[in-house]
Design an enzyme around this catalytic site. Structure first.
Site, PDB file in Angstrom:
ATOM      1  N   ASN A 278      47.088  53.289  57.657  1.00  0.00           N
ATOM      2  CA  ASN A 278      47.345  52.412  56.518  1.00  0.00           C
ATOM      3  C   ASN A 278      47.343  53.236  55.214  1.00  0.00           C
ATOM      4  O   ASN A 278      47.104  54.444  55.240  1.00  0.00           O
ATOM      5  CB  ASN A 278      46.299  51.298  56.483  1.00  0.00           C
ATOM      6  CG  ASN A 278      44.935  51.818  56.079  1.00  0.00           C
ATOM      7  OD1 ASN A 278      44.535  52.917  56.446  1.00  0.00           O
ATOM      8  ND2 ASN A 278      44.215  51.036  55.306  1.00  0.00           N
ATOM      9  N   CYS A 280      45.360  53.949  52.704  1.00  0.00           N
ATOM     10  CA  CYS A 280      44.246  54.832  52.305  1.00  0.00           C
ATOM     11  C   CYS A 280      43.759  55.740  53.399  1.00  0.00           C
ATOM     12  O   CYS A 280      42.795  56.499  53.211  1.00  0.00           O
ATOM     13  CB  CYS A 280      43.101  53.981  51.775  1.00  0.00           C
ATOM     14  SG  CYS A 280      43.448  53.328  50.140  1.00  0.00           S
ATOM     15  N   GLU A 282      42.253  55.226  56.338  1.00  0.00           N
ATOM     16  CA  GLU A 282      41.069  54.973  57.160  1.00  0.00           C
ATOM     17  C   GLU A 282      41.361  54.145  58.410  1.00  0.00           C
ATOM     18  O   GLU A 282      40.485  53.977  59.246  1.00  0.00           O
ATOM     19  CB  GLU A 282      39.982  54.270  56.325  1.00  0.00           C
ATOM     20  CG  GLU A 282      40.171  52.771  56.128  1.00  0.00           C
ATOM     21  CD  GLU A 282      41.174  52.421  55.063  1.00  0.00           C
ATOM     22  OE1 GLU A 282      41.402  51.217  54.840  1.00  0.00           O
ATOM     23  OE2 GLU A 282      41.733  53.335  54.433  1.00  0.00           O
TER      24      GLU A 282
END
Length: 771
Positions: A278, A280, A282
């Site tokens: 995704n 970011c 994570e």
């Protein structure tokens, strides 16, 4: 459920502001029609209703609803933003994270762009791997042409995102990933060298273990043609690794993900390989898979005797129940996403408020005790989450692909969810929960906040204030000094044990950021969102050491940010970066820009241009050097709102030109602004008066460049900028902590954008560039 008032909710002033701006249901005029407790009640009722799908009685559903409501209103747990925004409302799209696939055909590329637009419209963020696309200049047999390559198509995705994100309460964001063995890897690594390009993407290089091994040995490695799967050529691995490091040092991108490590932890390898994460980084996901995230507030899990393990365990179990219900209640933007998500039922339970917990327990962040506590807490969270998922599997059945998963081959008990834990960014959620963000250290102990009418107030981290009162060193003037200095290191008025405990992000040696990330990663199924903050003087070798430490310590990726490495800084008067009682606010030095004086005589040209409101006359005067100096507008109508707005716009554009702002930058800001009455002029559509002014400026620049190379003159002519530290309004941040973490101005509220948790976020209104 018992009714709770705003006071009972114990929401900070900033939390209420953020909820009103982004989360609460509004009427047609944009005014909230629900209070914060109504929002929590709406969400609790909607998510608890999923229990009825599994044979629960109305009384049992009501009990679950009460548990969910109290867990959120006590600020013990909060789900990701789309769930708070949309549960129980018409949209009902509850996921923050999506990954889509892009195959090597024009049909697939533009079908994915369409799917991306639908996801962004619904409030989700998207991740892509562009690694399947053939390289630049590769032949296209169907047309006889050549391919433009992955980076060119990233720009198409970027433009589509820009168009979609103009409206809504949550903007779409993207992650673009390319394998290190793709033929276009060098172009990809440098594609954000100019930070005005591909602005709606975070980018990461998918690093393989073979590449790392050869980079360490200074050997060549194979580039692989995505279509033939055969060697396309070779590059020196160390040279490519050096380029990744150089670009990350220069402006924070690209990040890196260790793709082989991520796929070793893929719970359903028979369902496909993981190619992307995704926005970011994570949440690694299969193509057309989504994940629902939520975070436990660790600052609420500390009692008089230390960590309240019973409360933490109970909260984790309820949170797993909550997130599993979200999967059933979600209105997915695409059927394919619904099918894939429900086949694996991944959830991502994480934590926030970790820095606050450490303060309360008297444990220093950058210490072995700190990382040991991180491991202990996250191991406990994972074990209780697994137990809760196993319990749900008994009641509701295992996730459908369980027989295809690694769990079944290992003889593990059936699980309801293929993954359970993720450490996600919590920028906005931590404002609501009134706690420190994610697993990040805090950024300031004390800060100065502008209230109104030039009134300033020093605000202090509440636990530091409590300790200062208890130890007898609290003084308002000392708190103000701390806000100016940016750190308590070396302050004789503060006891050494307090200095050691209350460390901020820039007090911490970068290695400890990675050590803390690795400690949490050890018991996190998915990945960890974390930024390694580096001082401005950090070298590329420092970046190399950080990346290698991340690899050696078991992290799944790494993101660094070096102070002042972003070209875009705050140019206007800084604003209050407040974000709640426990969210950090620091100050940057105000900048005073002195405009050039007006000459007695100016000459220029007047251009007539048709707009939807009538003919607009734009006069552009230049100074004695031939530089654009001032702009006047007239519409042939005296007075009225439109004319007053044009006069104001002309004054501001003129002030910007006289203050040394390049005309091209002004054009970029006002071109394309739309009004309800567009018009058609020779050469294209005119969207508004602002757009018309931009086009006239652009023509004037183009014409001047032919005769006097005006653009070059603009580039060479600089206006003196006088810096007056400590004066004026806004925020001041002298001392060790520089303004490097501030990377721009929030497009929503005008406050500072901060680089944290791998993204740009506004700690005041909750805006996040990553969605």
């Amino acid at each position: 459920m018992g009714k709770k008032s705003g006071t009972d909710l114990k929401l900070s002033e900033n939390a209420i502001k953020v909820l009103e701006k982004r989360y609460l249901k509004k009427d047609d005029d944009g005014k909230p029609v629900e209070a914060p407790e109504d929002m929590f009640r709406r969400v609790a009722k909607n998510i608890a209703s999923a229990d009825s799908h599994y044979g629960k009685t109305p009384g049992e559903v009501a009990k679950t609803q009460t548990e969910f409501f109290e867990m959120m209103t006590d600020l013990d747990f909060l789900p990701n933003s789309p769930t708070l925004m949309n549960a129980g409302r018409e949209l009902q799209q509850l996921s923050a994270c999506f990954v889509l696939s892009i195959d090597d055909s024009m049909e697939s590329i533009f079908e994915t762009i369409k799917d991306t637009a639908l996801i962004h419209k619904s409030g989700g963020g998207t991740g892509f791997s562009f690694s399947r696309l053939r390289g630049k200049n590769s032949p296209v047999r169907s047309t006889g042409g050549i391919s433009s390559g992955p980076v060119s198509f990233m720009k198409v995705f970027n433009a589509a995102t820009q168009a979609v994100k103009q409206g809504g309460t949550r903007r779409g964001a993207n992650m673009g990933i390319l394998r290190v063995d793709h033929p276009d890897i060098l172009e990809f690594i440098k594609c954000k060298e100019n930070d005005k390009d591909i602005t709606n993407f975070n980018i990461s290089v998918a690093i393989t273990e073979d590449f790392i091994a050869k980079a360490l040995k200074n050997e060549e490695y194979d580039l692989i043609d995505p279509r033939s799967k055969k060697s396309f050529g070779k590059l020196n691995a160390k040279d490519v690794w050096d380029l990744v490091i150089k670009m990350a040092w220069q402006n924070g991108e690209p990040g890196i993900i260790f793709i082989d490590r991520i796929n070793r932890d893929n719970p359903t390898p028979k369902c496909g390989a993981i190619e992307s994460t995704n926005p970011c980084g994570e949440q690694p996901l299969l193509p057309y898979e989504s994940c629902n995230l939520g975070s436990v507030n660790l600052s609420r899990m500390v009692g008089p005797g230390g960590i309240d393990w019973n409360k933490l365990g109970d909260t984790v179990e309820k949170a797993v129940h909550f997130l599993d219900n979200v999967i059933d209640m979600n209105a997915y933007p695409l059927k394919r996403i619904s099918d894939t998500t429900k086949s694996n039922r991944k959830i991502g339970l994480g934590v926030m408020g970790f820095a606050d917990m450490l303060f309360m327990l008297g444990v220093r962040y950058d210490s072995g005790d700190g990382t040991a506590l991180a491991e202990k807490v996250m191991k406990f969270v994972l074990e209780r989450a697994r137990a809760a998922s196993q319990k749900l599997a008994v009641e509701r059945g295992a996730f459908p692909n369980f027989k295809e998963s690694v769990y079944d081959t290992k003889g593990a008990k059936p699980l309801r969810n293929a993954t359970l834990t993720t450490i996600a960014p919590t920028g906005t959620l931590s404002i609501i929960a009134n706690c420190s963000s994610g697993i990040e250290p805090i950024f300031a102990i004390s800060y100065i906040r502008n209230i109104m009418d030039n009134v300033k107030m020093v605000e202090v981290h509440p636990y530091f204030r409590e300790v200062a009162d208890k130890k007898g060193f609290y003084k308002p003037e000392l708190m103000n000094l701390i806000a100016q200095k940016g750190t308590i290191r070396g302050m004789q008025e503060i006891p050494e044990d307090v200095q050691a405990l209350f460390v901020t992000a820039h007090d911490i040696v970068p290695d400890w950021h990675i050590k803390m990330q690795a400690a949490f990663q050890k018991y996190t199924n998915n990945a960890v969102s974390k930024t390694v903050n580096l001082p401005q003087e950090a070298t590329m070798e420092d970046v190399r050491a950080i990346y290698m430490l991340a690899y050696e310590s078991g992290c799944k990726g790494a993101t660094i940010y070096r102070d002042n490495s972003r070209q875009e800084q705050v140019l206007s008067k800084p604003h209050d970066a407040s974000s709640g009682d426990k969210t950090e606010r620091v100050e940057i030095a105000p900048v005073k820009i002195i405009p050039r004086p007006r000459p007695n005589v100016t000459v220029g040209t007047t251009t007539k241009i048709a707009t939807g409101c009538g003919n607009l006359y734009v006069t552009i005067n230049v100074d004695e050097k031939g530089l654009p100096f001032e702009v006047f507008m007239s519409m042939g109508k005296a007075g009225g709102c439109a004319m007053s707005q044009l006069e104001a716009l002309g004054r501001l554009v003129s002030l910007a030109l006289r203050s040394g702002i390049e005309a091209t930058a002004i054009i970029e800001q006002i071109r394309g602004i739309r009004c309800p009455s567009p018009s058609w002029e020779k050469g294209g559509r005119i969207f508004s008066c602002s757009d018309a002014i931009a086009r006239v400026l652009e023509r004037r620049l183009h014409g001047a460049s032919k005769t006097k190379d005006l653009v070059s003159v603009l580039e060479k002519t600089k206006v003196a900028i006088e810096i007056e530290p400590g004066t004026g309004e806004g925020l001041s941040r002298p001392g060790k902590q520089k303004k490097g973490d501030i990377v721009g101005v929030c497009p929503d509220c005008g406050n500072a954008l901060w680089h944290t948790e791998g993204c740009m976020v506004c700690n005041s209104c909750g805006y996040s560039k990553c969605g």
